[in-house]
Design an enzyme around this catalytic site. Structure first.
Site, short mmCIF file in Angstrom:
data_model
loop_
_atom_site.label_atom_id
_atom_site.label_comp_id
_atom_site.label_asym_id
_atom_site.label_seq_id
_atom_site.Cartn_x
_atom_site.Cartn_y
_atom_site.Cartn_z
N ASP A 131 3.49 50.59 -0.48
CA ASP A 131 2.69 51.25 0.54
C ASP A 131 3.50 52.40 1.10
OD1 ASP A 131 0.29 49.90 0.53
OD2 ASP A 131 1.15 48.22 1.64
N SER A 163 -12.89 60.95 18.58
CA SER A 163 -13.96 60.14 18.02
C SER A 163 -14.16 60.56 16.58
CB SER A 163 -15.26 60.32 18.82
OG SER A 163 -15.94 61.46 18.38
N THR A 166 -16.77 63.63 16.39
CA THR A 166 -16.36 65.01 16.66
C THR A 166 -15.07 65.37 15.95
OG1 THR A 166 -15.12 64.30 18.59
CG2 THR A 166 -17.41 64.93 18.95
N SER A 208 -9.90 65.74 19.88
CA SER A 208 -9.66 65.12 21.18
C SER A 208 -9.11 66.20 22.10
CB SER A 208 -8.66 63.97 21.04
OG SER A 208 -7.42 64.48 20.60
N LYS A 217 -7.82 69.71 20.41
CA LYS A 217 -7.08 69.79 19.15
C LYS A 217 -7.83 68.92 18.15
CE LYS A 217 -3.70 65.99 19.30
NZ LYS A 217 -4.10 65.08 20.36
N ASP A 257 -0.98 43.00 3.24
CA ASP A 257 -1.10 42.09 4.37
C ASP A 257 -2.54 41.83 4.78
OD1 ASP A 257 -1.49 44.60 5.32
OD2 ASP A 257 0.13 44.57 6.78
#
Lengths: 590, 690
Positions: free
Chosen positions: B318, B389, B392, B395, B406, B529
């Site tokens: 990972d 969100s 959109t 934030s 941004k 995991d």
């Protein structure tokens, strides 16, 4: 300081190896094409005959077998061959082509001989020219010379397919492989070699033995000897396959020392080449089929590293003055009068000690067991080389097919140790070597030493066994050890000092030959079956590359270690004690 | 990186361990135990046989013979004791570990719920009475009675009993942190747990079994090796037994001198030849491998998994946590031409103050370094925070008269257009430049004005590149698994030096790729995991699950990392390889030893028959009796001398197969040939001196 005959013997060795390798490369490539079922010039010539055989015998060439069917076909075919030969020998007096009117062969000897020729051993507890009718020689022995050699080749062929194929159950069709081996490989080579032998003076006739009047009659004992019987027969044809197929069973008792079997220095050279030609070609065939040239180089190098030093040791000891004679002031100088010098006991003058020792090394390194001199009379350590080459399992170069098969078993052994030493589940050419493979490899490698050691001890424990050894002392020990080493390894050569035509030895060595053949190679067929079913894994920098000097060293080390550990005590009580004793005794005299 | 880890390697009390192992090694002299190891069983039978001969010599008042027979027998018994000792010592470590685990598995009372709600009525039953799918309530102070999955609630749990990690972990219903382990303790709050494990088959049970039963289950390579050792033993048995008729013939029919070799000498020869060294150490090597893994805080569910780790040639890693330091971090600001870089930094800072994600914090941190002291300390007090969100994809914060945002470039382009602004020239170039470098560009706007770009970058761990290079020389391919887009993934893959990557990885993609590698015959290791990792984990040859993972992931995996450290996979591979190398090297050593032993024993045994064979005594040993005894003593003492090596494992470093092989052949093959010559000679000198 190297003596002149040593130098010339080394040159001969180098020439034999060079010629064999030069011929082995194209022959190996040719065989790979034959067994791959390719259509090429050879199939255009022999294809019609091949297809006719399949049609007559009702064989479907595309019907491939798994290892069990393959093994059963092989066993049944060999069993029928053995029964046929056994019957032929028992009834030879009532059958045609018996101009000398030889009587039927005894049951024990017939069993021994049938076992011997079917297993490619060609141990001969009889003298050919005084026992066998022409029919027995041609239809019985010569036919088995071809078939037993072909059997050996198809065994390794099946194993190679197991290594090369991925996720397959099949190892090929036994009948097709046998037919192709005889038709495309053994017959053409034998025809060519047989013609050369005839040209050089080997007889090829069905007429009776010649009775010649001596120009100078002589008295031997109380007998007035006036004439001589000169044995003849279809010699050249049988001689060719005897060498090429690693059979070694001579037409005459004197084997390749007989001028009719081995007429000239040239034929002697060719006979040496012939012994290792197919074993070497098979190595190249394997490399071809595995599409990995390095495998061919690895195996051939390992064979040479094992063989050459041992052959040189044999040459050295047989050409060096016998310490006993030397101590008594007897010259064994390398003069023409001494036929090149060295240990001339039991040596054919035409060939000399060096060429005899070399021939002996090649005959025991392969499973030929032919002889152009009396191995019994070799210097003890030269005899030891003969013994040891067999005791290494006939890996360098080994019998046709079976030699490479045993070598591959040792390679897997080395791969297993090497794989563990680098921290991976061992794999060979992308095939994982797991517990089943190790079981089969171990079984196969285990059988031969057990047969030799147990056979020898039984012979020594019983009066019937001890009675066979003509010579006293450690040499007698060597003679018995040699008999069981030779039969368990399907070699067939002998220390002539042993009276082998007794019920005890006929039965004991016959059983050793059969067990040595089938118990050693059936596990390897099973191994082939198991490997074929496995998936081929891709190589990486973390995989053990089964090639290169390091790996060759590992393989050679494993072969030597296994051979030495199994036989060191026996060799110590036989040839080593014999060689050391005179030196010691002489030192005590001074 | 995760918090400090208390490694669980118990501080073994070595003297106590050794004392217990001593007692244990005598107890192990019973037939039943000896039968388990065919090689040592041959020694066992030989020891009794020679003991009987010793008795016979004593009864016959043959002092000289009794001296020799007795001395040989004493050393044969020592050979057995040394073998038992090595096994007991390794087992002792396992037992200590198991004991500490067992403390966690004390019988607990469980509150079995009648209904699915925490306030449903419950009955108190013993932990053993629980069945899968039972629901239990665990509250602060309770021990979780069995493995299960939280279906309701959230709680902090102390899992130190199994992980050794003292910091409590959060377990909550739903999500990837829902698995709870029997034997761990709830510290606060409460959970409703659905039991998933049968009694006696919990994770803890399996761990204890693994640690305790390590010696009993043989792995595939171990089985193959055992077969080889049995075969060698069989051959040498025949070699020595047939030596009796050989000797008898030589004495009576060939040389007419000397005596037939005695049973004691034959037994001595046999014991020296059979691979006692590796036979004695094999159990200890296997246990020690598992212990090394435990010390790395990894629990394997089978020894097979450890061996498979040595064979793995593809590692799925990972990206996050293994290759890069967790989250992306702000690396630079690129202001649009004509905009003051300080203004960009200040706005970016303000837009991120409310952003609690690591990315947001890193923007603030970076901005602080670019701004004067006073500007950097401001807090947003009167603004309205606009959280990120998915809709959109931006934030920010609304301050009086200023709306700072941004977000992703395309979202911001729409924003600028909606606000009536103009997308500045050259901004696209900056965005592209940042994106093509594998980083994530964030555009910062103040009202309708685009100010510039924040570059968020994955930071590749230091020295990871070297590690991958080392793996490559070992023939192991590394595959980076990431949710990033292919462009970003490629850039990081290049920087970290992995061989391949899976971008935008979904669990199905991982599974498909594993199957692809399998089809080509590769062996794959991976970590995971989440529950959605379970199919891939089940498919992988070595599947390492984080201790923090879900129950489903743990079930599918064959190893669990108690530290939840994704780089652990690299250590596991090394441990797996080391285990095999130790076995292989000691086997080679053991077999190579035989040559010297022959040169000691054969001349000694037969010099009476053939005085000439004295020439084979190349070590010039002082007497036949001493020669045989010296070989037997060497054969015995080499076992305890090699115990540390067996337990620690042969030194292993990442290298190409060829180099490893060369090194180990020289040390253990050639070394194995030479060492006994020296050892036997030294022992002989000591015997002669005594």
């Amino acid at each position: 300081m190297t003596s002149l005959p040593m130098t010339s013997s080394v040159e001969t060795l180098a020439a034999v190896l060079a010629v064999t390798i030069a011929l082995g490369v194209p022959l190996g490539a040719y065989m790979a094409r034959v067994y791959g079922g390719e259509a090429f010039w050879a199939t255009r010539v022999l294809g019609p005959i091949e297809r006719l055989i399949y049609r007559v015998a009702g064989i479907h060439p595309a019907d491939e077998m798994d290892w069990k069917r393959y093994a059963v076909a092989l066993l049944v075919f060999n069993l029928l061959g053995m029964l046929f030969l056994y019957g032929l020998l028992l009834w030879q007096q009532d059958l045609p082509l018996n101009p000398e009117h030889f009587p039927a062969v005894t049951h024990a000897l017939a069993f021994n001989t049938a076992a011997s020729f079917v297993t490619n051993t060609n141990w001969q507890a009889y003298g050919g020219e005084s026992t066998m009718s022409y029919l027995s020689q041609m239809l019985g022995l010569a036919v088995q010379n071809f078939l037993s050699a072909a059997t050996g080749i198809v065994i390794v062929l099946a194993i190679i397919r197991g290594i090369v194929r991925s996720r397959s159950r099949h190892l090929g069709n036994f009948w097709v492989d046998m037919t192709r081996t005889v038709l495309y490989v053994l017959l053409p080579l034998s025809v060519v070699f047989g013609l050369i032998l005839m040209e050089q003076g080997a007889p090829q006739t069905l007429s009776a033995y010649v009775h010649a009047h001596l120009i100078a009659p002589f008295v031997s004992g109380k007998l007035h000897v006036t004439h001589q019987t000169i044995a003849l027969g279809p010699v050249a044809s049988q001689e060719a396959i005897k060498q090429l197929g690693n059979n070694g069973g001579g037409f005459f008792n004197a084997n390749s020392a007989h001028p009719f079997e081995n007429p000239t220095a040239f034929t002697n050279f060719l006979q040496m080449v012939a012994m290792i030609l197919i074993p070497v070609a098979l190595v190249f065939m394997f490399a071809d089929m595995a599409r990995d040239r390095r495998q061919g180089i690895m195996i051939l190098s390992a064979m040479l590293v094992l063989f050459v030093p041992l052959a040189l040791a044999s040459l050295h000891y047989d050409l060096a003055p016998n310490p006993l004679f030397h101590g008594l002031g007897v010259s064994q100088a390398t003069t023409a009068a001494n036929a090149g010098g060295g240990n001339m006991v039991g040596v054919e003058d035409r060939f000399g000690a060096g060429s005899s020792a070399l021939f002996g090394s090649l005959a025991t390194a392969t499973s030929t067991g032919a002889a152009n001199s009396a191995y019994d009379s070799f210097m003890p350590l030269s005899g030891l080389v003969n013994l040891f080459l067999m005791q290494l399992g006939e890996t360098a170069f080994g019998g046709v097919g079976t030699g490479l098969a045993t070598m591959l078993a040792f390679v897997l052994f080395a791969v297993f140790l090497g794989g563990l030493m680098i921290g991976r589940t061992p794999e060979y050419l992308g095939k994982k070597i797991e517990s089943f493979e190790i079981k089969m490899v171990s079984l196969s490698i285990l059988v031969m030493p057990l047969l030799v050691l147990i056979g020898t001890s039984v012979a020594m424990a019983f009066a019937a066994g001890r009675a066979g050894a003509f010579n006293p002392g450690a040499h007698g020990f060597s003679e018995i050890l040699y008999a069981f080493t030779s039969s368990a390894n399907n070699n067939g050569s002998a220390f002539g000092g042993l009276n082998a035509d007794t019920t005890f030895y006929n039965v004991a060595t016959g059983l050793c030959m059969l067990m040595g053949r089938y118990w050693s190679y059936l596990p390897l067929l099973a191994l082939g079956g198991s490997l074929a079913a496995k998936q081929k894994l891709p190589p990486s920098a973390g995989t053990l590359g089964a090639h290169g000097p390091l790996f060759v060293g590992l393989v050679v080390g494993v072969v030597l270690l296994v051979g030495a550990l199994n036989f060191f005590p026996a060799l110590g009580l036989g040839p080593i004690a014999e060689q050391l004793t005179p030196v010691h005794a002489l030192a005590a005299l001074k | 990186m995760n918090a400090k880890t208390v490694t669980k390697a118990p501080a073994f009390a070595w003297d106590r361990l050794a004392r217990e192992a001593l007692i244990e090694s005598i107890r192990k002299l019973n037939v039943r135990h000896q039968l388990r190891n065919p090689v040592m069983f041959v020694v066992y039978v030989g020891s009794w046989l020679v003991l009987a001969l010793f008795g016979r010599d004593l009864l016959a008042h043959d002092v000289a013979a009794a001296d020799f027979t007795g001395a040989v027998d004493v050393w044969l018994w020592f050979t057995l004791l040394f073998a038992n000792f090595s096994e007991s010592l390794a087992e002792g470590q396992g037992k200590a570990q198991a004991a500490s685990l067992r403390q966690a598995r004390q019988e607990v009372q469980a509150k079995r719920l009648q209904g699915p709600r925490p306030d449903s009525p419950y009955e108190t039953v013993t932990g053993m009475a629980l069945r899968p799918d039972d629901l239990v309530l665990v509250e602060a102070g309770d021990i979780i009675p069995s493995d299960g999955e939280a279906v309701l609630g959230i709680a902090s749990v102390d899992e130190s009993a199994i992980t050794g990690e003292s910091a409590p972990v959060i377990r909550e219903a739903a999500g990837d942190r829902s698995a709870v382990t029997g034997g761990t303790k709830v510290l606060s709050d409460r959970l409703v747990v659905r039991i998933t494990a049968q009694a006696g088959e919990t994770f803890l049970d399996r761990m204890i079994k693994m640690v305790e039963g390590a010696s009993r289950r043989k792995t595939p390579n171990e089985i193959a090796l055992s077969i080889l050792l049995v075969v060698l033993t069989l051959v040498f048995l025949v070699v020595t037994i047939t030596l009796f008729p050989f000797s008898w013939y030589s004495v009576h029919y060939a040389a007419h001198a000397g005596h037939v070799v005695g049973i004691t000498v034959l037994v001595a020869l046999l014991v020296c030849l059979i691979p006692t060294t590796i036979g004695a150490l094999l159990p200890a090597i296997g246990i020690a491998g598992i212990m090394r893994l435990l010390r790395a805080n990894v629990v394997a569910t089978s020894g097979r998994a450890i061996e498979a780790a040595g064979d793995v040639d593809v590692l799925f890693l990972d990206k996050t946590g293994t290759i890069t330091y967790g989250n992306r971090q702000a690396a630079a600001f690129y202001a649009v031409t004509g905009i003051d870089p300080a203004r960009l930094a200040a706005c970016a800072r303000e837009a991120s103050l409310a952003d609690a994600t690591p990315e947001g914090k890193s923007i603030v941190t970076l901005a602080d370094t670019r701004l004067p002291q006073d500007a950097a300390s401001g807090k947003v007090s009167d603004g309205v925070l606009i959280p990120f969100s998915a809709d959109t994809r931006m934030s920010g914060v609304d301050l009086p008269g200023r709306r700072i945002r941004k977000g992703a470039p395309d979202a911001m382009r729409r924003w600028v257009a909606d606000e009536g602004g103009v997308w500045p020239d050259g901004l696209d170039r900056v965005v592209d430049k940042v994106a093509s470098g594998g980083a994530t560009p964030l555009v910062v706007c103040e009202n309708h004005e685009a100010l510039g770009v924040v570059e968020l970058k994955d930071v590749v761990k230091s020295r990871i590149r070297e590690r991958f290079a080392a793996l490559r020389t070992m023939g192991i391919r590394t595959v980076m698994v990431t949710g990033d887009n292919p462009l970003t993934a490629r850039a990081i893959a290049t920087e970290a030096g992995v061989d391949d990557f899976i971008a935008e990885a979904k669990p199905e993609a991982k599974l498909a790729r594993i199957q692809e590698y399998h089809k080509e015959g590769h062996m794959v290791a991976m970590t995971g995991d989440g529950t959605n990792d379970a199919p891939a984990l089940a498919q992988a040859d070595v599947a390492l699950c984080m201790a923090s993972g879900t129950q489903a992931a743990r079930e599918a995996a064959n190893m669990v990392d108690l530290d939840s450290n994704p780089t652990k996979l690299l250590e596991i591979v090394a441990i797996g390889k080391q285990l095999l190398i130790t076995r292989g090297s000691l086997t080679t050593f053991s077999v190579a030893n035989d040559v010297a032993k022959y040169f000691a024993i054969i001349p000694a045994a037969f010099v009476g028959t053939y005085p000439a064979l004295g020439a084979l005594n190349i070590m010039h040993l002082s007497s036949p009796a001493h020669a045989i005894l010296a070989a037997v003593i060497f054969n015995a003492v080499i076992i305890p001398l090699l115990i540390p090596l067996a337990l620690r494992g042969v030194r292993y470093r990442a290298a190409a197969a060829k180099d490893l092989l060369r090194r180990n052949i020289w040390i253990y093959g050639v070394g194995g040939l030479v060492a006994p010559f020296v050892g036997i000679k030294l022992i002989d000198m000591l015997l002669a001196w005594l």
